[in-house]
Design a protein around this motif. Sequence first.
Motif, PDB file in Angstrom:
ATOM      1  N   LEU A 148       5.820   8.761   0.542  1.00 23.16           N
ATOM      2  CA  LEU A 148       4.546   9.469   0.546  1.00 23.16           C
ATOM      3  C   LEU A 148       3.415   8.483   0.277  1.00 23.16           C
ATOM      4  CD1 LEU A 148       4.349  12.482   0.981  1.00 23.16           C
ATOM      5  CD2 LEU A 148       4.030  12.759  -1.453  1.00 23.16           C
ATOM      6  N   HIS A 149       2.438   8.436   1.131  1.00 27.82           N
ATOM      7  CA  HIS A 149       1.342   7.488   0.899  1.00 27.82           C
ATOM      8  C   HIS A 149       0.014   8.082   1.331  1.00 27.82           C
ATOM      9  CE1 HIS A 149       1.114   6.533   5.135  1.00 27.82           C
ATOM     10  NE2 HIS A 149       2.420   6.379   5.164  1.00 27.82           N
ATOM     11  N   GLY A 150      -0.977   7.222   1.354  1.00 26.67           N
ATOM     12  CA  GLY A 150      -2.363   7.662   1.455  1.00 26.67           C
ATOM     13  C   GLY A 150      -2.792   8.232   2.781  1.00 26.67           C
ATOM     14  N   ARG A 151      -1.911   8.334   3.747  1.00 27.87           N
ATOM     15  CA  ARG A 151      -2.308   9.012   4.973  1.00 27.87           C
ATOM     16  C   ARG A 151      -1.598  10.348   5.113  1.00 27.87           C
ATOM     17  NH1 ARG A 151      -5.733   6.632   7.819  1.00 27.87           N
ATOM     18  NH2 ARG A 151      -5.472   8.014   9.594  1.00 27.87           N
ATOM     19  N   HIS A 152      -0.948  10.774   4.071  1.00 26.59           N
ATOM     20  CA  HIS A 152      -0.181  12.005   4.143  1.00 26.59           C
ATOM     21  C   HIS A 152      -0.946  13.183   3.535  1.00 26.59           C
ATOM     22  CE1 HIS A 152       3.884   9.777   4.581  1.00 26.59           C
ATOM     23  NE2 HIS A 152       3.354  10.077   5.746  1.00 26.59           N
ATOM     24  N   VAL A 153      -0.582  14.354   3.982  1.00 25.39           N
ATOM     25  CA  VAL A 153      -1.162  15.588   3.461  1.00 25.39           C
ATOM     26  C   VAL A 153      -0.012  16.481   3.014  1.00 25.39           C
ATOM     27  CG1 VAL A 153      -2.590  17.586   3.960  1.00 25.39           C
ATOM     28  CG2 VAL A 153      -3.069  15.412   5.072  1.00 25.39           C
ATOM     29  N   LEU A 204       0.812  -1.212   0.000  1.00 29.84           N
ATOM     30  CA  LEU A 204       0.000   0.000   0.000  1.00 29.84           C
ATOM     31  C   LEU A 204       0.845   1.262   0.000  1.00 29.84           C
ATOM     32  CD1 LEU A 204      -2.618  -1.045   2.656  1.00 29.84           C
ATOM     33  CD2 LEU A 204      -2.715  -1.355   0.198  1.00 29.84           C
ATOM     34  N   THR A 205       2.089   1.138   0.435  1.00 26.02           N
ATOM     35  CA  THR A 205       2.869   2.357   0.587  1.00 26.02           C
ATOM     36  C   THR A 205       3.930   2.531  -0.483  1.00 26.02           C
ATOM     37  OG1 THR A 205       4.295   1.197   2.109  1.00 26.02           O
ATOM     38  CG2 THR A 205       2.560   2.528   3.071  1.00 26.02           C
ATOM     39  N   ILE A 206       4.336   1.471  -1.131  1.00 28.80           N
ATOM     40  CA  ILE A 206       5.419   1.660  -2.096  1.00 28.80           C
ATOM     41  C   ILE A 206       4.888   2.181  -3.418  1.00 28.80           C
ATOM     42  CG2 ILE A 206       7.081   0.010  -1.174  1.00 28.80           C
ATOM     43  CD1 ILE A 206       5.802  -1.875  -3.454  1.00 28.80           C
ATOM     44  N   ALA A 207       5.806   2.530  -4.275  1.00 31.57           N
ATOM     45  CA  ALA A 207       5.507   2.921  -5.659  1.00 31.57           C
ATOM     46  C   ALA A 207       4.671   4.178  -5.739  1.00 31.57           C
ATOM     47  CB  ALA A 207       4.785   1.800  -6.409  1.00 31.57           C
ATOM     48  N   VAL A 208       4.599   4.910  -4.678  1.00 33.08           N
ATOM     49  CA  VAL A 208       3.839   6.145  -4.691  1.00 33.08           C
ATOM     50  C   VAL A 208       4.780   7.314  -4.925  1.00 33.08           C
ATOM     51  CG1 VAL A 208       2.272   7.548  -3.311  1.00 33.08           C
ATOM     52  CG2 VAL A 208       2.209   5.096  -3.137  1.00 33.08           C
ATOM     53  N   ALA A 209       6.063   7.052  -4.748  1.00 38.76           N
ATOM     54  CA  ALA A 209       6.983   8.164  -4.636  1.00 38.76           C
ATOM     55  C   ALA A 209       7.149   9.062  -5.872  1.00 38.76           C
ATOM     56  CB  ALA A 209       8.325   7.660  -4.162  1.00 38.76           C
ATOM     57  N   PRO A 210       7.718   8.564  -6.973  1.00 38.04           N
ATOM     58  CA  PRO A 210       8.163   9.549  -7.966  1.00 38.04           C
ATOM     59  C   PRO A 210       7.019  10.115  -8.801  1.00 38.04           C
ATOM     60  CG  PRO A 210       8.855   7.349  -8.582  1.00 38.04           C
ATOM     61  CD  PRO A 210       7.928   7.207  -7.439  1.00 38.04           C
ATOM     62  N   LEU A 211       6.101  10.769  -8.128  1.00 39.45           N
ATOM     63  CA  LEU A 211       4.982  11.402  -8.813  1.00 39.45           C
ATOM     64  C   LEU A 211       5.471  12.498  -9.733  1.00 39.45           C
ATOM     65  CD1 LEU A 211       2.297  12.105  -6.104  1.00 39.45           C
ATOM     66  CD2 LEU A 211       1.935  10.965  -8.250  1.00 39.45           C
ATOM     67  N   VAL A 212       6.255  13.357  -9.153  1.00 36.56           N
ATOM     68  CA  VAL A 212       6.754  14.550  -9.817  1.00 36.56           C
ATOM     69  C   VAL A 212       8.239  14.565  -9.455  1.00 36.56           C
ATOM     70  CG1 VAL A 212       6.502  17.062  -9.891  1.00 36.56           C
ATOM     71  CG2 VAL A 212       4.531  15.655  -9.407  1.00 36.56           C
ATOM     72  N   PRO A 213       9.105  14.981 -10.368  1.00 33.97           N
ATOM     73  CA  PRO A 213      10.530  14.945 -10.040  1.00 33.97           C
ATOM     74  C   PRO A 213      10.889  15.526  -8.682  1.00 33.97           C
ATOM     75  CG  PRO A 213      10.254  15.540 -12.311  1.00 33.97           C
ATOM     76  CD  PRO A 213       8.877  15.347 -11.761  1.00 33.97           C
ATOM     77  N   LEU A 259     -12.834   6.646   4.384  1.00 36.11           N
ATOM     78  CA  LEU A 259     -13.702   5.989   3.412  1.00 36.11           C
ATOM     79  C   LEU A 259     -12.884   5.260   2.354  1.00 36.11           C
ATOM     80  CD1 LEU A 259     -16.808   6.124   3.085  1.00 36.11           C
ATOM     81  CD2 LEU A 259     -16.421   7.789   1.284  1.00 36.11           C
ATOM     82  N   SER A 260     -11.682   5.761   2.051  1.00 33.73           N
ATOM     83  CA  SER A 260     -10.888   5.167   0.978  1.00 33.73           C
ATOM     84  C   SER A 260      -9.963   4.079   1.497  1.00 33.73           C
ATOM     85  CB  SER A 260     -10.082   6.231   0.242  1.00 33.73           C
ATOM     86  OG  SER A 260     -10.462   7.494   0.594  1.00 33.73           O
ATOM     87  N   HIS A 261     -10.323   3.458   2.560  1.00 35.19           N
ATOM     88  CA  HIS A 261      -9.579   2.317   3.043  1.00 35.19           C
ATOM     89  C   HIS A 261      -9.573   1.253   1.965  1.00 35.19           C
ATOM     90  CE1 HIS A 261      -7.813   0.231   6.379  1.00 35.19           C
ATOM     91  NE2 HIS A 261      -8.478  -0.832   6.013  1.00 35.19           N
ATOM     92  N   PRO A 262      -8.507   0.479   1.737  1.00 36.62           N
ATOM     93  CA  PRO A 262      -7.236   0.472   2.452  1.00 36.62           C
ATOM     94  C   PRO A 262      -6.147   1.324   1.812  1.00 36.62           C
ATOM     95  CG  PRO A 262      -7.362  -1.439   1.049  1.00 36.62           C
ATOM     96  CD  PRO A 262      -8.602  -0.634   0.787  1.00 36.62           C
ATOM     97  N   THR A 263      -6.379   1.822   0.587  1.00 39.93           N
ATOM     98  CA  THR A 263      -5.280   2.545  -0.068  1.00 39.93           C
ATOM     99  C   THR A 263      -5.034   3.906   0.566  1.00 39.93           C
ATOM    100  OG1 THR A 263      -6.899   3.308  -1.644  1.00 39.93           O
ATOM    101  CG2 THR A 263      -5.474   1.511  -2.339  1.00 39.93           C
TER     102      THR A 263
END
Lengths: 329, 327
Positions: free
Chosen positions: A40-45, A23-32, A220-224
């Motif tokens: 960075l994952h789904g519980r971050h702001v 659930l937490t990996i592969a989220v990182a290189p969104l933008v350089p 509501l968007s559990h688990p991602t």
Amino acid sequence: MDVEEWVMGHETAQSMLRRIGPLTIAVAPLVPALQRIVNLHGRHVLEVAGASGSAKSEFLLQAAVKCVLPKQGFGGWEGSVVWFDLDGHFDVLRLERLLQAHIHDYEATRQRHEEEGGEHEDEMEDGEEVLKACMERVYYTRCYSSLEFLSALKSSRNQLLRAQSYGKAVRILVVDSIAAFYWLDRAAPSNGGGSSGKLGLSLQGVMQAVVRELKELRNLSHPTGLLVMVSKCNIYSSNFTDGNDRFGGIQKENAEEDSTHEKDFKRLGQQQREFMPAVWQEFVTHRLLLKSQVADNNETLFTAEWLRPALLTIDEFTVHDGGFRLTTR
Amino acid sequence: MPRLDTLGLPSLTPSVLASFAAHGILSVEDFLVSENTLKLDETRSEAQRQAILDLVDYLEQQSWGFRTTWRMRQELKARGQQYLPTGCESLDKLLEGGLREGTVTELVGGSSSGKTQVCMQVAANVSCGCRAMVGYVDTCHSFSATRLSHMLGGLVGGRDASQRRAGAADEIGEAMKSVLHYSIFDIFAMLSLLNQIHINLCAQVQVGEQPKTLRLLIVDCASSVIAPILGGTQGHALMVSMGIILKKLALENHLAVLITNHTVGGEGGQPKPALGETWKAIPNVRLHFVRDWDSNLCHVSVMKHATMSCNRQTAFRITRTGLKPAF
């Protein structure tokens, strides 16, 4: 429960990693510029701060594009995005152009691959189809006041559930920009709203309600989870940005000697300018500061600096039709 | 916002309303802001859960709603032309076609740097070339009908009445009739006018005599009604209100909005746009004007643009019949 079981804990670290890892990996290189923060994952702001014209909206748009692109061949997340446009700067043609650039890149690499005698793996998807699918996964709404924003947040619950039912869950929620109604909310009487004993539509009350709604949507968007990305434009003018822009060249020369000192100084300046209520500041987990300056060749150069967590390196990038490009110094 | 008991939702039964009222939730606004709203957890009764879900549906219907960007793109393509040419070649080239519908463009420059001339040139070109209505809000007595007619003469052709082809005078008259001039001198009159235009456009009330559509709104100069009220929360709130209604006119009524702003001394004597940081975020495009009195050229540079790189420049010359490219 026997003693041994109690001492063992609930689960081993390895089983926990196996449980939450995907659930937490592969989220990182969104933008350089995001590459420095890898988890960075789904519980971050994430809050992207900066003056007007520092590519904040562009930054959010790039993240949205990455989020909606298909996994196969494009390296996207194949998710959905909900976009709250509070200052009316969203340009649907710009989104289209960014997606087109990615699709062209993909088609070009596919063609090269085939010319080199590579296997024709699977049916090549039609570019227009990909574009349509991607653009259908960006849900957009526009608000002209805090009340409209709150009611849009409430009703986005339906949107989230709908996207989930299509199997393309909403992974990113974008608010551009969170401080758009700052002055209007501050001017509202703090004990207004008719009913007594409530904060009503004051800035404090609105931000509390916004944070509450966002947390609700995240649950509501559990688990991602739901990665919340907001932009925040500067309300107060600063002595720092303007000065830095003009003397950017001089600063660069001295950068090696007193960079730490200067950065602390600048960071202090940034903190003094923080104007959002505490309830919002506590909600934000990551903060990125964007600035723009004019480079020698008359090109606009942007810098990205992580304020929370505080990192010492500053990324420089330029904006092109296809997106951000990091410049190497 | 309305009281909950006036919404007429069937799931809002008296008992449910009473349980909401016990939490101090009487109106839709309370429902949005209240702290006790209203988690959908197990502590709620079935009737309450249904009522909350119905309220969320009600909010969705009432609000602007969610659209997919694909649908927005299709709507944009269906609507057709997006750029209103300014009538000044070098500016059109700089802006890649002219003023874009749905955006707010701001002209920034010192006194007599050519801002009003551009406003009138665009008004002339849109009223004559695009055959559309133009709203011209004048806050500092700078609008001149004579000057507008000269510019229209330049567009229709011929320097004087004697050189013009037959019918040209009618064309000029027709175009003059489609420019609506409003004199406004304070922020409250401005807000009320802009809101009225928005309401009229939404209700499709015909503006003026002819069945033409309003496509361009000019506010010259926006800063002179805002600057006197700044300095305090209330003043900033009024300024943001004006920014929001301008954006609303652009986005919801598909107008091209053109406003002007003066400059104030920034750091080190460098002129910078007036009205401060908050206003900076409001226009989509900002052009900076500097007049060079030796060569009598107006130099324009892009300070801010959503889709193209900044720092590009052009120049034009002000002549009797309109704005001409410098080169």
